[in-house]
Enzyme design. Structure first.
Site: not given
Lengths: 328, 479
Positions: B311-312, B314, B334, B396, B425, B444
């Site tokens: 939950m940063g 983005i 975290r 990622r 990728e 991506h």
């Protein structure tokens, strides 16, 4: 209550390609005796008197004068879905039959499809998927870009129930929201979603990055978006249609997309559905078409049946009808 | 104001400043500087402003002395929180600013304020007409007050910046080059290799566009004056930060600009997967389609439960969007966010990831890739998810144990997956994920919009210039 005492409801069929889904049938059977078109035609004399309602699913069965004349006890035609442009409301009303629809069941899922189409178009999602799985893909080009949805301008044409839910969602993407509607909404409603009223459709068309059609199909909205309207849109704009195919002049749209008068289109509805397989819209690369799936979710289908049943029972029991539709 | 005064000019009083900020296209600050008006316009106020709004300050920048080096971004005695303003302009929170007053006056030669541009033609500082040309030619000149503030960078050769190449499949965009060349002397890898001796000493920065040029120890050894590597995008897992640090090279990324577009793509993937958009499109255009079957259904997004892992910036933007779809939002992070942030999006903290996995209809990964998040989602986690759930990955590829994912999808342990990222990728062309009907993969493209890429380029330019002038680096990545 014995089965014969339950009011009879006419449906096209159970299961198959166009029939009522099997899991809805059990639901309907709690309140009604189900009579399929086949059963009715095989035994018109007996069945015709029993049928008090018709449950319309995916615009079927077709309601014509002949059918109405053969159903003397018909009281209500309950449509699954909100659009009733496939029904001749005046003719049905002349037979003393009520028509109901399901405006609440469809609103969230249709608004979601509008957002899904806008995002998929802007970010070139379908093309991206094709690149990801294509046998020929060796690398992902870094100059392969879409356009932003966040902070872009969305113009909503038709700010009813569904249009408003689209606005609520778009607001969370920090979009600037313009809308055009027969009537302006109240100030509080506008402010809640940050929507600006455009009395003239031209103003909305000229300023929007995304134009979304969320109107009912009526004689007034038929071909609402034609060559002139497409010409007013930005050349970088995208047209999204979640209303009815006939709201757009489809030939004008083909030309506009071919000549890059507008950048792209995303359509959940066309006229007809499906399009003929050689239709020019199917050959363009700046268009996404989905097969009229605005309410095609497990949950929405169930909610539509529930809403239709509630309407039918209200009519048959002489109670206030939640969503009756009147001829204009 | 008195009523007749209001009527005379047609002014409407906003008792709460928030109301004014939310409705204005231009906000003009005309207060006197007092303890009450100090930092009147800060991060909160700028976020209340419309994204297309302009802030105009004709009141006070500062009136106190401060130690320039230590307190450059210090906010003593200012009506506008200048540090917050720079960030707001960089992230496009507001469109532009026009300042007759700053702190200090004049500003030191820090490019970030002056080249902060949301759109090509907007600049952070507007100077009276005749002098605009001078500014655009990048000649900065110190003039005594009052009134005019232009900065001069006379006789300074443009810094030499190494790039991989221009154009083609992975090069710097052709339409970015014009802007970059105003700030830098661009040296392509090809040019560098042709003249290693001379250019090796000159190069002070690397402009790393989509992981190129590749930086290894060998390269670092032959660029003795390299001060900074500016990286495009937020992920820096492809860089050896310890190695760079050992050479005294600073690193910057572009963490904020891509956050909205990446959140948008997360929503796009979730909606496309739930509503079977790609399959639907294929049916709509297929030459074999004769009718649309009535029993062809997807599932709802509205009203269901979204679990956000990470939950940063983005993740939080995803939550803001999902809230408008009436989704129930769970999150695992975290650290727990503060109460106001949680209630603003109606998000419920799950200290144990298991709780989130068991309750979510959609699980979205929005973490950074670190040793701790490597293979965060493996067989165990997939089995904890509902069999009707969908996994969405916008972080990622390596955050997911890809083999475990293939198995889980094949055995219907989970229902579907939507991935913007994989490892590698692109995937090998015979990879099982490419064949599955219940998987959508995009190449991506989380930040792949024209607007964001341009903003990234400008952020990188600012970071390089700050590093080369020995000033605090915007978006520096610290070890």
């Amino acid at each position: 209550m014995a089965e014969q005492e339950l009011p009879g409801v006419l449906i096209l069929d159970i299961g198959g390609t166009h029939g009522v889904l099997e899991n809805l049938v059990a639901f309907l059977k709690k309140h009604f005796r189900l009579i399929t078109m086949k059963e009715f035609l095989e035994n018109k004399k007996e069945m015709s008197k029993k049928i008090q309602s018709v449950f319309m699913f995916e615009c079927r069965p077709t309601i014509d004068r002949e059918l109405l004349e053969s159903l003397p006890n018909l009281k209500v035609i309950a449509n699954s879905g909100v659009g009733v442009d496939h029904l001749d409301l005046k003719m049905i009303s002349n037979f003393g039959v009520k028509v109901t629809n399901t405006p609440h069941a469809v609103a969230d899922s249709t608004a979601d499809i509008g957002m899904a189409l806008m995002l998929a178009s802007a970010r070139r999602l379908v093309e991206g998927c094709q690149i990801s799985i294509s046998r020929d893909t060796k690398y992902f080009a870094v100059d392969w870009l879409g356009v932003e949805v966040t902070r872009a301008t969305l113009g909503i044409i038709g700010m009813g129930n569904i249009g408003y839910k689209v606005a609520q969602r778009a607001k969370a993407f920090e979009m600037k929201i313009l809308y055009h509607n027969r009537n302006q909404r109240k100030k509080e409603e506008e402010q809640a979603v940050g929507a600006h009223y455009c009395e003239k459709i031209e103003d909305l068309l000229q300023q929007s990055d995304f134009v979304m059609l969320v109107v009912n199909l009526t004689p007034e909205t038929c071909k609402l978006i034609g060559k002139r309207e497409l010409g007013l849109m930005k050349p970088t704009a995208t047209l999204i249609n979640i209303s009815r195919g006939a709201v757009i002049d489809q030939d004008a749209l083909v030309e506009a997309l071919q000549k890059k008068v507008i950048m792209a289109a995303a359509l959940d509805v066309t006229y007809p559905e499906p399009l003929p397989r050689d239709h020019p819209l199917l050959k363009l690369d700046n268009i996404i078409i989905t097969p009229h799936i605005g309410t095609a979710t497990v949950q929405a289908i169930r909610m539509m049946a529930e809403e239709a049943i509630t309407n039918m029972l209200a009519v048959l029991n002489g109670q206030p009808i939640p969503s009756e539709v009147f001829p204009r | 104001m008195k009523e007749h005064e209001e009527q005379l000019v047609g002014a409407i009083c906003c008792e709460k400043i928030d109301s004014l900020l939310q409705q204005s296209d231009f906000v003009m600050v005309v207060v006197s500087l007092t303890p009450q008006t100090h930092k009147l316009i800060g991060k909160r106020e700028m976020e209340l402003m419309k994204p297309m709004a302009t802030l105009i300050n004709i009141s006070r920048g500062c009136c106190l002395q401060m130690a320039l080096k230590r307190h450059f971004y210090s906010n003593l005695g200012a009506v506008v929180d200048q540090e917050a303003l720079v960030r707001a302009l960089q992230a496009g929170v507001i469109r532009a600013a026009a300042l007759d007053v700053t702190y200090p006056e004049p500003l030191p030669r820090l490019p970030s304020v002056f080249s902060s541009q949301k759109h090509a033609h907007d600049s952070a500082v507007r100077v009276p007409g005749a002098l605009r040309e001078a500014q655009q030619a990048r000649r900065w000149q110190r003039l005594p007050p009052p009134g005019f503030h232009i900065l001069d960078m006379e006789d300074q050769e443009l810094p030499y910046v190494l790039i991989d190449c221009i154009g083609g499949k992975h090069g710097v965009y052709e339409d970015h080059v014009e802007f970059l060349k105003k700030h830098f002397c661009l040296i392509t890898m090809k040019e560098y290799l042709e003249n290693k001796k001379f250019l090796g000493e000159k190069i002070t920065a690397i402009y790393m566009w989509y992981h190129k040029p590749v930086i290894d120890e060998e390269l670092l050894q032959i660029l003795p004056n390299l001060k900074v590597v500016a990286n495009s995008g937020v992920g820096i897992d492809h860089l050896d930060l310890n190695l760079l640090s050992s050479f005294g090279v600073k690193v910057s990324n572009t963490p904020f600009v891509a956050s909205m577009d990446t959140a948008d793509l997360g929503m796009a993937l979730m909606l496309a997967s739930a509503r079977r958009l790609v399959e639907g499109y294929q049916m709509a255009v297929s030459p074999d389609t004769e009718y649309f079957p009535a029993d062809w259904l997807g599932v709802e997004v509205s009203g269901t439960t979204l679990g956000i892992i990470g939950m940063g910036t983005i993740g939080y933007k995803v939550a803001q969007r999902a809230k408008a779809f009436d989704m129930k939002i769970l999150y695992h992070n975290r650290n727990q966010r503060n109460k106001e942030e949680e209630s603003a999006v109606g998000a419920i903290y799950c200290k144990k990831i298991d709780d989130l996995l068991q309750q979510s209809d959609f699980v979205m990964l929005a973490v950074t890739l670190t040793p701790q998040t490597h293979k965060l989602i493996g067989k165990r986690e997939l089995e904890l998810m509902k069999p009707t759930a969908t996994l969405i990955n916008i972080s990622r590829g390596l955050v997911v144990d890809q083999d475990a994912l293939v198995e889980a999808l094949q055995n219907k342990v989970i229902k579907a997956a939507a991935l913007d990222v994989t490892y590698p990728e692109p995937l090998p062309r015979d990879h099982p994920l490419l064949k599955m009907k219940n998987v959508i993969i995009t190449p991506h493209i989380g930040s792949a919009t024209k607007e964001t890429r341009r903003l990234m380029m400008k952020n990188m330019t600012e970071s390089i210039e700050a590093a080369l002038t020995g000033l605090p680096i915007p978006n520096e990545v610290l070890l």
